[in-house]
Design an enzyme around this catalytic site. Structure first.
Site, PDB file in Angstrom:
ATOM      1  N   LYS A 139       2.313  -6.979   7.538  1.00  0.00           N
ATOM      2  CA  LYS A 139       2.209  -5.970   8.593  1.00  0.00           C
ATOM      3  C   LYS A 139       2.998  -6.372   9.819  1.00  0.00           C
ATOM      4  O   LYS A 139       3.557  -5.515  10.501  1.00  0.00           O
ATOM      5  CB  LYS A 139       0.740  -5.711   8.953  1.00  0.00           C
TER       6      LYS A 139
ATOM      7  N   LYS B 261      -0.026   3.545   1.114  1.00  0.00           N
ATOM      8  CA  LYS B 261       0.057   4.690   2.024  1.00  0.00           C
ATOM      9  C   LYS B 261       1.369   4.685   2.785  1.00  0.00           C
ATOM     10  O   LYS B 261       1.870   5.717   3.173  1.00  0.00           O
ATOM     11  CB  LYS B 261      -1.035   4.570   3.100  1.00  0.00           C
TER      12      LYS B 261
ATOM     13  N   LYS C 252       2.480  -2.731  -4.944  1.00  0.00           N
ATOM     14  CA  LYS C 252       1.298  -1.870  -5.042  1.00  0.00           C
ATOM     15  C   LYS C 252       1.582  -0.468  -4.480  1.00  0.00           C
ATOM     16  O   LYS C 252       2.422  -0.322  -3.577  1.00  0.00           O
ATOM     17  CB  LYS C 252       0.088  -2.506  -4.349  1.00  0.00           C
TER      18      LYS C 252
HETATM   19  P1  TYM Z   1      -7.476  -0.031   2.828  1.00  0.00           P
HETATM   20  O1  TYM Z   1      -7.897   1.087   3.714  1.00  0.00           O
HETATM   21  O2  TYM Z   1      -6.057  -0.480   2.888  1.00  0.00           O
HETATM   22  O3  TYM Z   1      -7.792   0.327   1.331  1.00  0.00           O
HETATM   23  C1  TYM Z   1      -9.064   0.817   0.947  1.00  0.00           C
HETATM   24  C2  TYM Z   1      -9.415   0.315  -0.437  1.00  0.00           C
HETATM   25  O4  TYM Z   1      -8.437   0.746  -1.399  1.00  0.00           O
HETATM   26  C3  TYM Z   1      -7.984  -0.377  -2.151  1.00  0.00           C
HETATM   27  N1  TYM Z   1      -6.583  -0.162  -2.529  1.00  0.00           N
HETATM   28  C4  TYM Z   1      -6.123  -0.224  -3.781  1.00  0.00           C
HETATM   29  N2  TYM Z   1      -6.729  -0.468  -4.951  1.00  0.00           N
HETATM   30  C5  TYM Z   1      -5.971  -0.440  -6.061  1.00  0.00           C
HETATM   31  N3  TYM Z   1      -4.629  -0.185  -6.064  1.00  0.00           N
HETATM   32  C6  TYM Z   1      -3.978   0.065  -4.897  1.00  0.00           C
HETATM   33  N4  TYM Z   1      -2.677   0.327  -4.911  1.00  0.00           N
HETATM   34  C7  TYM Z   1      -4.733   0.056  -3.685  1.00  0.00           C
HETATM   35  N5  TYM Z   1      -4.419   0.276  -2.386  1.00  0.00           N
HETATM   36  C8  TYM Z   1      -5.562   0.130  -1.688  1.00  0.00           C
HETATM   37  C9  TYM Z   1      -8.144  -1.569  -1.211  1.00  0.00           C
HETATM   38  O5  TYM Z   1      -8.216  -2.781  -1.904  1.00  0.00           O
HETATM   39  C10 TYM Z   1      -9.448  -1.216  -0.522  1.00  0.00           C
HETATM   40  O6  TYM Z   1     -10.553  -1.611  -1.299  1.00  0.00           O
HETATM   41  N6  TYM Z   1      -9.180  -3.989   5.283  1.00  0.00           N
HETATM   42  C11 TYM Z   1      -9.557  -2.942   4.364  1.00  0.00           C
HETATM   43  C12 TYM Z   1     -10.696  -2.080   4.854  1.00  0.00           C
HETATM   44  C13 TYM Z   1     -11.925  -2.818   5.246  1.00  0.00           C
HETATM   45  C14 TYM Z   1     -12.906  -3.330   4.354  1.00  0.00           C
HETATM   46  C15 TYM Z   1     -13.887  -3.936   5.187  1.00  0.00           C
HETATM   47  C16 TYM Z   1     -13.031  -3.336   2.955  1.00  0.00           C
HETATM   48  C17 TYM Z   1     -12.322  -3.110   6.509  1.00  0.00           C
HETATM   49  N7  TYM Z   1     -13.509  -3.773   6.472  1.00  0.00           N
HETATM   50  C18 TYM Z   1     -15.000  -4.555   4.626  1.00  0.00           C
HETATM   51  C19 TYM Z   1     -14.167  -3.953   2.423  1.00  0.00           C
HETATM   52  C20 TYM Z   1     -15.117  -4.552   3.234  1.00  0.00           C
HETATM   53  C21 TYM Z   1      -8.366  -2.050   4.158  1.00  0.00           C
HETATM   54  O7  TYM Z   1      -7.494  -1.961   4.979  1.00  0.00           O
HETATM   55  O8  TYM Z   1      -8.428  -1.283   3.028  1.00  0.00           O
END
Ligand code: TYM
Length: 334
Positions: free
Chosen positions: A115, A200, A197
């Site tokens: 990032k 977004k 991966k």
């Molecule tokens: P975020 O918002 O980027 O993604 C949300 C969830 O989607 C999963 N994910 C994927 N899984 C499979 N293939 C992909 N290409 C893919 N892209 C995203 C992510 O692994 C995630 O589970 N930091 C975290 C959000 C967060 C969080 C937490 C998660 C904040 N606090 C506490 C769990 C527990 C994030 O940015 O996810």
């Protein structure tokens, strides 16, 4: 434990347009697990501002994400669905945990490195301590299990390390959380570059299927997906594009990759890509219809948010007071 049930916590950022990766890697599993655990599903709007956001857009997206959680099948009467910014304990615990996290640990976080390379003009302290806020999210509810995609595993490992360090100093304060990864779909890859991966923030819009894409767009993206010239319908790392499509098809249809290989063996990639498109559309169509319906029902969403924020606040405060006591903050006079 809450009322004899183990606790589950997870969250998603309300930034950008959610992808099929977010759904298959996380949200879909949340729904499957929700009956088994006492669940907290958070819209992590505080994490979102580590990247500059347009305020009106962030507010709108946060609400749309909350609607998506419910549309996907999470009943807000049975699952605590809320906005992170409505529960002050997240920020308060994050501050305390910052003092128990080493810069060396944060320097190793690959997501921070990625990032900061992408947003070189805004490498703020929040981006750096982002994983500590995530640890606070999880530990605040004494979560036993955290369902996420593979990309979040490093953050989960750090959360466990922070919790173990804290417990060593002060006794059994935090539950040590386990990560939950789906058997298939925990890392959905870009349709245009299957070594990366699905994300977004992909610059190539054909690489990601967005949850709000219409059926024609989904089909066009699937037909354009990069595969290989091997001509063998196999599920193996040497054919990452095909492997990814097999994963997507398998999760969408609820079968194993081996079933999918058996179904399409001897058939052409072109035919398979159409089938993948149809499988994805059959998952997204009802989801989109439900989101549209919910977004119109302001009173229902507002009531769900209010009730759940109060519930989250209650459990968060319980842990926070314990932690504050342990580190030596003076007791509150009642
Ligand atoms: P975020 O918002 O980027 O993604 C949300 C969830 O989607 C999963 N994910 C994927 N899984 C499979 N293939 C992909 N290409 C893919 N892209 C995203 C992510 O692994 C995630 O589970 N930091 C975290 C959000 C967060 C969080 C937490 C998660 C904040 N606090 C506490 C769990 C527990 C994030 O940015 O996810």
């Amino acid at each position: 434990m809450i009322d004899g049930k183990k606790v589950l916590f997870s969250g998603m950022q309300a930034t950008g347009s959610l992808t099929l990766g977010n759904y298959l890697g996380a949200l879909k599993n949340w729904v499957t697990l929700s009956g088994e655990y006492e669940c907290f599903y958070c819209v992590v709007d505080m994490h979102s501002i580590t990247i500059r956001q347009d305020p009106a857009t962030l507010r709108k997206r946060a609400r749309a994400l909350l609607a998506l959680y419910i549309a996907a099948g999470l009943d807000p009467k049975k699952n605590c669905i809320y906005y992170q910014s409505h529960v002050s304990g997240h920020a308060e615990l994050a501050w305390i945990l910052n003092c128990y996290t080493y810069m060396g640990e944060l320097n190793r976080m690959t997501q921070f490195k990625d990032k900061s390379a992408k947003h070189a003009d805004n490498i703020n302290a929040g981006l750096y301590t982002y994983p500590v806020l995530m640890a606070a999210d999880i530990l605040l509810y004494q979560a036993d299990v955290v369902p996420v995609g593979v990309d979040q595993m490093q953050h989960l490992e750090l959360t466990r390390n922070i919790a173990e360090r804290f417990n060593k100093l002060y006794g059994d304060v935090f539950t040590i959380p386990e990560v939950y990864l789906g058997k298939v779909g925990a890392k959905i890859m870009s349709l245009q570059d299957p070594t990366r991966k699905m994300s977004k923030s992909d610059e190539n819009p054909n690489g990601s299927i967005y949850l709000m894409d219409d059926p024609d767009t989904v089909m066009r993206k699937c037909k354009k997906a990069v595969t290989d010239s091997e001509g063998c319908f196999c599920y193996r790392p040497e054919q990452p594009g095909l492997k990814n499509l097999i994963d997507i098809y398998s999760v969408c249809t609820g079968q194993t990759p081996a079933d999918t290989v058996a179904e399409f063996e001897g058939k052409g990639y072109g035919e398979f890509k159409v089938a993948v498109g149809e499988a994805v559309i059959s998952v997204l169509k009802p989801l989109q219809a439900e989101v549209a319906k919910l977004e119109k029902d302001k009173a229902y969403l507002d009531a769900a948010i209010k009730e759940n924020a109060e519930k989250a606040q209650y459990y968060a405060t319980k842990t926070l007071r314990k932690v504050q006591r342990k580190v030596g903050f003076p007791d509150r006079i009642r």
